[in-house]
Design a protein around this motif. Structure first.
Motif, mmCIF file in Angstrom:
data_model
loop_
_atom_site.group_PDB
_atom_site.id
_atom_site.type_symbol
_atom_site.label_atom_id
_atom_site.label_comp_id
_atom_site.label_asym_id
_atom_site.label_seq_id
_atom_site.Cartn_x
_atom_site.Cartn_y
_atom_site.Cartn_z
ATOM 1 N N THR A 1 40.405 43.868 48.986
ATOM 2 C CA THR A 1 39.877 43.798 50.352
ATOM 3 C C THR A 1 39.574 42.352 50.742
ATOM 4 O O THR A 1 39.630 41.996 51.920
ATOM 5 N N ARG A 2 39.220 41.510 49.783
ATOM 6 C CA ARG A 2 38.948 40.102 50.079
ATOM 7 C C ARG A 2 40.236 39.340 50.384
ATOM 8 O O ARG A 2 40.237 38.409 51.158
ATOM 9 N N SER B 1 39.450 47.041 43.834
ATOM 10 C CA SER B 1 39.432 47.336 45.272
ATOM 11 C C SER B 1 38.684 46.255 46.044
ATOM 12 O O SER B 1 39.061 45.909 47.160
ATOM 13 N N ARG B 2 37.626 45.677 45.448
ATOM 14 C CA ARG B 2 36.923 44.586 46.117
ATOM 15 C C ARG B 2 37.807 43.355 46.224
ATOM 16 O O ARG B 2 37.814 42.674 47.241
ATOM 17 N N GLN B 3 38.565 43.072 45.169
ATOM 18 C CA GLN B 3 39.450 41.899 45.193
ATOM 19 C C GLN B 3 40.551 42.072 46.222
ATOM 20 O O GLN B 3 40.922 41.138 46.906
ATOM 21 N N GLU C 1 36.193 46.900 41.031
ATOM 22 C CA GLU C 1 36.450 45.460 41.024
ATOM 23 C C GLU C 1 37.794 45.149 41.667
ATOM 24 O O GLU C 1 37.910 44.232 42.476
#
Length: 122
Positions: free
Chosen positions: A120-121, A116-118, A114
């Motif tokens: 990258t966004r 790492s996704r935040q 979660e």
């Protein structure tokens, strides 16, 4: 005639083995050069892993041993002297910014992805 033919086959096989050895030697030299270039990165990664292990150890210690108030027993004596106070609502536990309690590996892995996704966004 048979002896000459056998000698020629042995010479060709030896030449092939020498050529293959030279080829493998060149590949190993290229690989060693690449590993030498990666050495600082590996050292940095190793120190980061050591630092994270120490942080996890400190977090575990903090979870197992609640912090003692300064002044030790005097703190509790002062509280006992005061009149009892009752809260109408339950107070939320204090949370340190950036610290989340994770109970098992699944939560840890889920939070990692979660986060790492935040990142990258953003």
């Amino acid at each position: 005639m048979a002896a000459t033919l056998t000698d020629m086959i042995i010479i060709l096989l030896l030449a092939g083995c020498i050529g293959y050895g030279w080829y493998v030697s060149r590949k190993v030299q290229v690989l060693m050069g690449a590993l030498k270039d990666l050495e600082p990165l590996v050292q940095e990664f190793s120190s980061a892993v050591d630092k994270s292990e120490e942080s996890v150890h400190q977090l575990k210690l903090n979870l197992q041993e609640p912090p003692q108030p300064e002044g030790g027993a005097r703190y509790f004596e002062e509280v006992e002297d005061d009149e009892p106070m009752f809260a109408t609502r339950r107070q939320p536990a204090e949370r340190l910014p950036g610290v989340q309690v994770v109970r098992n590996k699944q939560d840890l892995v889920r939070r990692f992805f979660e986060t790492s996704r935040q990142e990258t966004r953003a």
